[in-house]
Write a protein that holds these residues in place. Sequence first.
Motif, PDB file in Angstrom:
ATOM      1  N   THR A   1       4.184  75.311  45.916  1.00  0.00           N
ATOM      2  CA  THR A   1       3.530  76.429  45.237  1.00  0.00           C
ATOM      3  C   THR A   1       2.277  76.846  45.994  1.00  0.00           C
ATOM      4  OG1 THR A   1       4.346  75.670  43.099  1.00  0.00           O
ATOM      5  CG2 THR A   1       2.447  77.129  43.066  1.00  0.00           C
ATOM      6  N   VAL A   2       2.074  78.159  46.098  1.00  0.00           N
ATOM      7  CA  VAL A   2       0.910  78.689  46.812  1.00  0.00           C
ATOM      8  C   VAL A   2       0.273  79.811  45.993  1.00  0.00           C
ATOM      9  CG1 VAL A   2       1.641  78.087  49.149  1.00  0.00           C
ATOM     10  CG2 VAL A   2       2.461  80.206  48.125  1.00  0.00           C
ATOM     11  N   TYR A   3      -1.011  80.005  46.221  1.00  0.00           N
ATOM     12  CA  TYR A   3      -1.738  81.095  45.572  1.00  0.00           C
ATOM     13  C   TYR A   3      -2.019  82.190  46.588  1.00  0.00           C
ATOM     14  CZ  TYR A   3      -5.392  83.786  43.266  1.00  0.00           C
ATOM     15  OH  TYR A   3      -6.116  84.821  42.731  1.00  0.00           O
ATOM     16  N   HIS A   4      -1.793  83.443  46.174  1.00  0.00           N
ATOM     17  CA  HIS A   4      -2.075  84.600  47.026  1.00  0.00           C
ATOM     18  C   HIS A   4      -3.153  85.463  46.375  1.00  0.00           C
ATOM     19  CE1 HIS A   4       2.357  84.659  48.716  1.00  0.00           C
ATOM     20  NE2 HIS A   4       1.712  83.531  48.990  1.00  0.00           N
ATOM     21  N   ASP A   5      -4.150  85.847  47.142  1.00  0.00           N
ATOM     22  CA  ASP A   5      -5.059  86.908  46.734  1.00  0.00           C
ATOM     23  C   ASP A   5      -5.330  87.759  47.978  1.00  0.00           C
ATOM     24  OD1 ASP A   5      -6.897  85.483  48.257  1.00  0.00           O
ATOM     25  OD2 ASP A   5      -8.098  84.807  46.563  1.00  0.00           O
ATOM     26  N   LEU A   6      -6.236  88.706  47.871  1.00  0.00           N
ATOM     27  CA  LEU A   6      -6.449  89.616  48.994  1.00  0.00           C
ATOM     28  C   LEU A   6      -7.273  88.991  50.117  1.00  0.00           C
ATOM     29  CD1 LEU A   6      -6.880  93.037  47.164  1.00  0.00           C
ATOM     30  CD2 LEU A   6      -4.820  91.974  48.125  1.00  0.00           C
ATOM     31  N   GLY A   7      -7.665  87.731  49.936  1.00  0.00           N
ATOM     32  CA  GLY A   7      -8.272  86.971  51.021  1.00  0.00           C
ATOM     33  C   GLY A   7      -7.242  86.131  51.759  1.00  0.00           C
ATOM     34  N   ASN A   8      -5.990  86.244  51.338  1.00  0.00           N
ATOM     35  CA  ASN A   8      -4.888  85.523  51.953  1.00  0.00           C
ATOM     36  C   ASN A   8      -3.956  86.521  52.631  1.00  0.00           C
ATOM     37  OD1 ASN A   8      -2.910  83.105  52.136  1.00  0.00           O
ATOM     38  ND2 ASN A   8      -1.702  84.682  51.110  1.00  0.00           N
TER      39      ASN A   8
ATOM     40  N   ASP B   1     -10.233  82.733  47.321  1.00  0.00           N
ATOM     41  CA  ASP B   1     -11.067  82.075  46.311  1.00  0.00           C
ATOM     42  C   ASP B   1     -10.505  80.678  46.069  1.00  0.00           C
ATOM     43  OD1 ASP B   1     -12.409  81.187  44.064  1.00  0.00           O
ATOM     44  OD2 ASP B   1     -12.271  83.097  42.990  1.00  0.00           O
ATOM     45  N   LEU B   2     -10.997  79.697  46.801  1.00  0.00           N
ATOM     46  CA  LEU B   2     -10.434  78.350  46.747  1.00  0.00           C
ATOM     47  C   LEU B   2     -10.718  77.659  45.424  1.00  0.00           C
ATOM     48  CD1 LEU B   2     -11.091  77.030  50.365  1.00  0.00           C
ATOM     49  CD2 LEU B   2      -9.143  78.308  49.455  1.00  0.00           C
ATOM     50  N   ASP B   3     -11.797  78.032  44.759  1.00  0.00           N
ATOM     51  CA  ASP B   3     -12.081  77.469  43.440  1.00  0.00           C
ATOM     52  C   ASP B   3     -11.021  77.913  42.451  1.00  0.00           C
ATOM     53  OD1 ASP B   3     -13.820  75.991  41.606  1.00  0.00           O
ATOM     54  OD2 ASP B   3     -14.225  77.953  40.712  1.00  0.00           O
TER      55      ASP B   3
ATOM     56  N   LYS C   1      -8.094  75.720  40.209  1.00  0.00           N
ATOM     57  CA  LYS C   1      -7.960  75.831  38.756  1.00  0.00           C
ATOM     58  C   LYS C   1      -6.546  76.231  38.342  1.00  0.00           C
ATOM     59  CE  LYS C   1     -12.804  76.975  37.829  1.00  0.00           C
ATOM     60  NZ  LYS C   1     -13.751  78.042  37.428  1.00  0.00           N
ATOM     61  N   VAL C   2      -5.999  77.239  39.014  1.00  0.00           N
ATOM     62  CA  VAL C   2      -4.696  77.752  38.581  1.00  0.00           C
ATOM     63  C   VAL C   2      -3.557  76.807  38.963  1.00  0.00           C
ATOM     64  CG1 VAL C   2      -4.054  79.142  40.605  1.00  0.00           C
ATOM     65  CG2 VAL C   2      -3.442  79.937  38.305  1.00  0.00           C
ATOM     66  N   LEU C   3      -3.775  75.986  39.996  1.00  0.00           N
ATOM     67  CA  LEU C   3      -2.759  75.018  40.391  1.00  0.00           C
ATOM     68  C   LEU C   3      -3.093  73.611  39.901  1.00  0.00           C
ATOM     69  CD1 LEU C   3      -1.966  76.132  44.065  1.00  0.00           C
ATOM     70  CD2 LEU C   3      -0.962  76.926  41.925  1.00  0.00           C
ATOM     71  N   ALA C   4      -3.928  73.538  38.880  1.00  0.00           N
ATOM     72  CA  ALA C   4      -4.355  72.239  38.356  1.00  0.00           C
ATOM     73  C   ALA C   4      -3.179  71.484  37.750  1.00  0.00           C
ATOM     74  CB  ALA C   4      -5.444  72.437  37.298  1.00  0.00           C
TER      75      ALA C   4
ATOM     76  N   GLN D   1      -5.917  69.074  50.703  1.00  0.00           N
ATOM     77  CA  GLN D   1      -7.227  69.705  50.835  1.00  0.00           C
ATOM     78  C   GLN D   1      -7.057  70.991  51.631  1.00  0.00           C
ATOM     79  OE1 GLN D   1      -9.939  66.834  52.571  1.00  0.00           O
ATOM     80  NE2 GLN D   1     -10.740  66.369  50.544  1.00  0.00           N
ATOM     81  N   VAL D   2      -7.687  72.055  51.166  1.00  0.00           N
ATOM     82  CA  VAL D   2      -7.488  73.359  51.807  1.00  0.00           C
ATOM     83  C   VAL D   2      -8.796  73.906  52.361  1.00  0.00           C
ATOM     84  CG1 VAL D   2      -5.463  73.965  50.428  1.00  0.00           C
ATOM     85  CG2 VAL D   2      -7.745  74.529  49.566  1.00  0.00           C
ATOM     86  N   THR D   3      -8.658  74.873  53.253  1.00  0.00           N
ATOM     87  CA  THR D   3      -9.818  75.517  53.856  1.00  0.00           C
ATOM     88  C   THR D   3      -9.472  76.954  54.187  1.00  0.00           C
ATOM     89  OG1 THR D   3     -11.507  75.279  55.580  1.00  0.00           O
ATOM     90  CG2 THR D   3      -9.228  74.909  56.251  1.00  0.00           C
ATOM     91  N   ASN D   4     -10.494  77.782  54.324  1.00  0.00           N
ATOM     92  CA  ASN D   4     -10.324  79.157  54.771  1.00  0.00           C
ATOM     93  C   ASN D   4     -10.567  79.257  56.272  1.00  0.00           C
ATOM     94  OD1 ASN D   4      -9.673  80.922  52.539  1.00  0.00           O
ATOM     95  ND2 ASN D   4     -11.704  80.483  51.700  1.00  0.00           N
ATOM     96  N   ILE D   5      -9.769  80.064  56.947  1.00  0.00           N
ATOM     97  CA  ILE D   5      -9.947  80.297  58.377  1.00  0.00           C
ATOM     98  C   ILE D   5     -11.348  80.844  58.674  1.00  0.00           C
ATOM     99  CG2 ILE D   5      -9.173  81.721  60.320  1.00  0.00           C
ATOM    100  CD1 ILE D   5      -6.337  81.596  59.044  1.00  0.00           C
ATOM    101  N   SER D   6     -11.835  81.719  57.795  1.00  0.00           N
ATOM    102  CA  SER D   6     -13.130  82.374  58.034  1.00  0.00           C
ATOM    103  C   SER D   6     -14.272  81.386  58.176  1.00  0.00           C
ATOM    104  CB  SER D   6     -13.438  83.363  56.903  1.00  0.00           C
ATOM    105  OG  SER D   6     -13.508  82.698  55.655  1.00  0.00           O
TER     106      SER D   6
END
Length: 330
Positions: free
Chosen positions: A75-82, A155-157, A161-164, A181-186
């Motif tokens: 399962t993965v989360y998508h937003d406009l930062g992804n 938004d990693l926070d 929460k949504v994948l808790a 553990q995840v990270t943003n490329i930016s």
Amino acid sequence: MMHLYYSESTDPYYNLALEEYIFANVKLDKGLFMLWQNDNTVVIGRNQNAMKEIDLHYASKMNTRIARRNTGGGTVYHDLGNLNYSFIQDCDKRYSIDFKQFAVPILDALKQLGVQAECNHRNDLVINGRKFSGTAQTVKNGRMLHHGTLLFDSDLDFVRKVLAVKDEVIQGGGVKSVRSQVTNISEHLPKSMSVNQFCDHLMASISAKETAVFLQLDEKDYKAIEALRDSKYRTWDWTYGKAPHYKMQKVRSHEGGSLAIAMNVAKNGIIDSITIDGDLLWSGNIRQLEKLLTGKRLKKDDLQEVLSYCEISDYITNLTPQELLEILLY
């Protein structure tokens, strides 16, 4: 020659239909590289159970859409930062799945920006051991699809929460995601850039080694994509009903006591059996409510219909129909 495509839509159901339509129907001279984004969406793998993967109550409260893709994986989360990417190409019957060949162009593009990343043993792309991309792949009818996520400035926070992981006991019901553990490329870029600039860089880097042309779709294609979106990806039957058979046990505290619910849910999302117990029950009546719920889909509209023509207070004290609905669904 390589084909390129960028989807202007941020609708997950449309983009998943677009990807499947191209994969199954569009003739390609060589390969295709596609970039696309979804806004505020959780996407589960083909063999997963949304109940097991997502805090559905939090997702509902935050207007987060739930979608199921056509490939396996987690399962993965998508937003406009992804940013999501897809490789589609023809292959012969002897083709063996190789994730790393598709990791190389992504890793090269990042290296050009001064980011050192690698592909780990689970085929995730990582920076200093922290995941920024999950991938999945499938082969069908002489064609291969490989796709993945690229957490650029998500938004990693919210992801956490949504994948808790919930405290329900769920047995069976599909492949469980491995949390990482995840990270943003930016966070790792020597020089800041926007997700749009990163998108442009990635498209240019992927297409630099050979002649590239943008894939052109016509009105007939778009209508077929929209039809697939509406008949498959937007439906409850695909998103939730496709989950394998599972058993669930949940306990909820409420004013005056607690409520314990155990359910067997069939492969098509139908409640095969349900047992309701706890301190809030009126003696003897609860079996009648269980009978009314048995055979119904674990879907909001179906359950609301059942609860609308029965008096909940005849079975359970201090609980409204809406509260019971939320316990059953979330």
